[in-house]
Design a protein around this motif. Sequence first.
Motif, PDB file in Angstrom:
ATOM      1  N   GLU A 238     -33.181  -7.116  12.202  1.00 10.00           N
ATOM      2  CA  GLU A 238     -32.877  -7.963  13.357  1.00 10.00           C
ATOM      3  C   GLU A 238     -31.512  -7.602  13.927  1.00 10.00           C
ATOM      4  OE1 GLU A 238     -32.013 -12.698  14.403  1.00 10.00           O
ATOM      5  OE2 GLU A 238     -32.838 -12.117  12.436  1.00 10.00           O
ATOM      6  N   ILE A 239     -31.422  -7.546  15.253  1.00  3.62           N
ATOM      7  CA  ILE A 239     -30.114  -7.399  15.889  1.00  3.62           C
ATOM      8  C   ILE A 239     -29.781  -8.698  16.606  1.00  3.62           C
ATOM      9  CG2 ILE A 239     -30.068  -4.883  16.157  1.00  3.62           C
ATOM     10  CD1 ILE A 239     -31.029  -5.290  19.067  1.00  3.62           C
ATOM     11  N   GLN A 240     -28.564  -9.156  16.403  1.00  2.03           N
ATOM     12  CA  GLN A 240     -28.056 -10.326  17.099  1.00  2.03           C
ATOM     13  C   GLN A 240     -26.982  -9.868  18.075  1.00  2.03           C
ATOM     14  OE1 GLN A 240     -26.628 -12.945  14.015  1.00  2.03           O
ATOM     15  NE2 GLN A 240     -28.691 -13.560  13.385  1.00  2.03           N
ATOM     16  N   LEU A 241     -27.059 -10.333  19.306  1.00  7.14           N
ATOM     17  CA  LEU A 241     -26.088  -9.970  20.331  1.00  7.14           C
ATOM     18  C   LEU A 241     -25.127 -11.136  20.506  1.00  7.14           C
ATOM     19  CD1 LEU A 241     -28.444  -8.254  22.941  1.00  7.14           C
ATOM     20  CD2 LEU A 241     -27.579  -7.400  20.740  1.00  7.14           C
ATOM     21  N   ARG A 242     -23.903 -10.947  20.031  1.00  6.50           N
ATOM     22  CA  ARG A 242     -22.961 -12.070  19.957  1.00  6.50           C
ATOM     23  C   ARG A 242     -22.643 -12.661  21.326  1.00  6.50           C
ATOM     24  NH1 ARG A 242     -17.933 -11.995  15.975  1.00  6.50           N
ATOM     25  NH2 ARG A 242     -19.730 -12.385  14.603  1.00  6.50           N
ATOM     26  N   ARG A 243     -22.297 -11.835  22.299  1.00  2.00           N
ATOM     27  CA  ARG A 243     -21.881 -12.362  23.603  1.00  2.00           C
ATOM     28  C   ARG A 243     -23.064 -12.886  24.410  1.00  2.00           C
ATOM     29  NH1 ARG A 243     -19.872  -8.224  26.608  1.00  2.00           N
ATOM     30  NH2 ARG A 243     -20.002  -6.571  25.061  1.00  2.00           N
ATOM     31  N   SER A 244     -24.233 -12.318  24.210  1.00  2.00           N
ATOM     32  CA  SER A 244     -25.421 -12.739  24.959  1.00  2.00           C
ATOM     33  C   SER A 244     -26.146 -13.904  24.316  1.00  2.00           C
ATOM     34  CB  SER A 244     -26.387 -11.553  25.110  1.00  2.00           C
ATOM     35  OG  SER A 244     -25.753 -10.464  25.762  1.00  2.00           O
ATOM     36  N   GLY A 245     -25.925 -14.105  23.011  1.00  2.00           N
ATOM     37  CA  GLY A 245     -26.542 -15.232  22.329  1.00  2.00           C
ATOM     38  C   GLY A 245     -28.031 -15.086  22.098  1.00  2.00           C
ATOM     39  N   SER A 314     -29.658  -0.896   7.002  1.00  5.68           N
ATOM     40  CA  SER A 314     -30.579  -1.326   5.949  1.00  5.68           C
ATOM     41  C   SER A 314     -30.398  -2.817   5.670  1.00  5.68           C
ATOM     42  CB  SER A 314     -30.330  -0.526   4.667  1.00  5.68           C
ATOM     43  OG  SER A 314     -28.982  -0.651   4.254  1.00  5.68           O
ATOM     44  N   ASP A 315     -29.433  -3.451   6.339  1.00  6.15           N
ATOM     45  CA  ASP A 315     -29.257  -4.897   6.219  1.00  6.15           C
ATOM     46  C   ASP A 315     -30.364  -5.619   6.985  1.00  6.15           C
ATOM     47  OD1 ASP A 315     -26.953  -4.351   4.858  1.00  6.15           O
ATOM     48  OD2 ASP A 315     -25.586  -4.866   6.502  1.00  6.15           O
ATOM     49  N   PRO A 316     -30.677  -6.839   6.623  1.00  8.44           N
ATOM     50  CA  PRO A 316     -31.701  -7.574   7.380  1.00  8.44           C
ATOM     51  C   PRO A 316     -31.246  -7.925   8.782  1.00  8.44           C
ATOM     52  CG  PRO A 316     -30.901  -8.873   5.496  1.00  8.44           C
ATOM     53  CD  PRO A 316     -30.250  -7.545   5.408  1.00  8.44           C
ATOM     54  N   VAL A 317     -29.912  -8.115   8.971  1.00  6.54           N
ATOM     55  CA  VAL A 317     -29.393  -8.523  10.273  1.00  6.54           C
ATOM     56  C   VAL A 317     -28.151  -7.687  10.593  1.00  6.54           C
ATOM     57  CG1 VAL A 317     -28.471 -10.391  11.686  1.00  6.54           C
ATOM     58  CG2 VAL A 317     -30.216 -10.881   9.960  1.00  6.54           C
ATOM     59  N   LEU A 318     -28.065  -7.255  11.854  1.00  3.97           N
ATOM     60  CA  LEU A 318     -26.909  -6.514  12.365  1.00  3.97           C
ATOM     61  C   LEU A 318     -26.451  -7.213  13.645  1.00  3.97           C
ATOM     62  CD1 LEU A 318     -25.217  -3.822  12.009  1.00  3.97           C
ATOM     63  CD2 LEU A 318     -26.798  -2.819  13.665  1.00  3.97           C
ATOM     64  N   CYS A 319     -25.187  -7.577  13.717  1.00  8.10           N
ATOM     65  CA  CYS A 319     -24.661  -8.277  14.889  1.00  8.10           C
ATOM     66  C   CYS A 319     -23.835  -7.302  15.736  1.00  8.10           C
ATOM     67  CB  CYS A 319     -23.795  -9.449  14.468  1.00  8.10           C
ATOM     68  SG  CYS A 319     -23.177 -10.441  15.839  1.00  8.10           S
ATOM     69  N   LEU A 320     -24.173  -7.209  17.009  1.00  9.89           N
ATOM     70  CA  LEU A 320     -23.533  -6.270  17.928  1.00  9.89           C
ATOM     71  C   LEU A 320     -22.699  -7.000  18.973  1.00  9.89           C
ATOM     72  CD1 LEU A 320     -26.522  -3.831  18.574  1.00  9.89           C
ATOM     73  CD2 LEU A 320     -24.678  -3.598  16.899  1.00  9.89           C
ATOM     74  N   ASP A 321     -21.692  -6.330  19.465  1.00 12.56           N
ATOM     75  CA  ASP A 321     -20.786  -6.902  20.470  1.00 12.56           C
ATOM     76  C   ASP A 321     -21.373  -6.685  21.866  1.00 12.56           C
ATOM     77  OD1 ASP A 321     -18.603  -8.071  21.658  1.00 12.56           O
ATOM     78  OD2 ASP A 321     -17.370  -6.263  21.580  1.00 12.56           O
TER      79      ASP A 321
END
Length: 322
Positions: A238-245, A314-321
């Motif tokens: 999963e990718i989480q987009l911090r600024r976009s929410g 390989s992590d379940p979640v990666l948070c991008l700027d």
Amino acid sequence: MSLAPTEKLTVKVAGYVAEAKDVVLLELRDVHDGVLPRFEPGAHIEMHLPNGLIRHYSLLNDSRETDRYVVAVGRAADGRGGSDYVHQRLAQGAQFQIGAPRNNFPLDPQAESYLFIAGGIGITPIMSMIRWCCANGRAWRLVYAARSRQRAALYEDIRLLGGANVHWHFDDERGGHLQAGDFVRDLGRGEQIYCCGPQPLMQAVQAACAGHHDGIAHFEWFSAPDTEARPAESGAFEIQLRRSGVSFMVPPDKSILEVLEENGFSIPFSCREGTCRTCETGVCSGTPEHFDYVLSAEERAAGKSMMVCVSRTSDPVLCLDL
């Protein structure tokens, strides 16, 4: 003058000449004839061509010059359209934007001497290095291979800079390809290798360097090596987009870039192979698995950014700027 990483500068084509067979030379100047940002040997610029394509070209002029940038563009028969546009549509007087010079191929100024190995248009990043060596009285030698003498870009410039330091290899005259390993085996004490050119040449130099210590050879890849394992074998995450929410799943058979594009995000890109750094994106949390060819060992270890066209996690979640 300096530019922030995201800033652009408008330049004009002040000179456009045929340099060799299927190679054109472009002299770029600020549209208002102002001072250009300084660059170091081995640097390149990101050119935002008038047709919307983004392409990267190495700066080959003297790095002390601040009034112009000079690039050479070889026409690629199987390219993605950038070189065709430059050869067929671009002309003197044309204007477009460029990014600040970036350097994924820096010259180590502390080396005792330098062995440059170039193939075809791969001579371009090497030229600014040779000019630096000449200006600073440093020992250098060049091995330059091309299919023919007519296709050897910057032939006369190289002869003037130091013809005695150059080993020329033209396939049609020698009856075959350059055996690069012969020159690597003859490496002098304290000599470092800088290599750029077609994949077979680069891989031959890599193989010949296997017996030397790490860090002795440096490479500028124009395309990802065919023999490299690609990251598509990695699992979903999963990718989480911090600024976009928002967040999205990245399946094993798609890149982060592709998933972002499918969901309406416009991320700048050029190569889609991890060789140009255009799509570099900040990492807020998670551990990237880097499959690019531009980040340094220190940048990879820091994990603060990644090339979303090829790199994964390989992590379940990666948070991008983003």
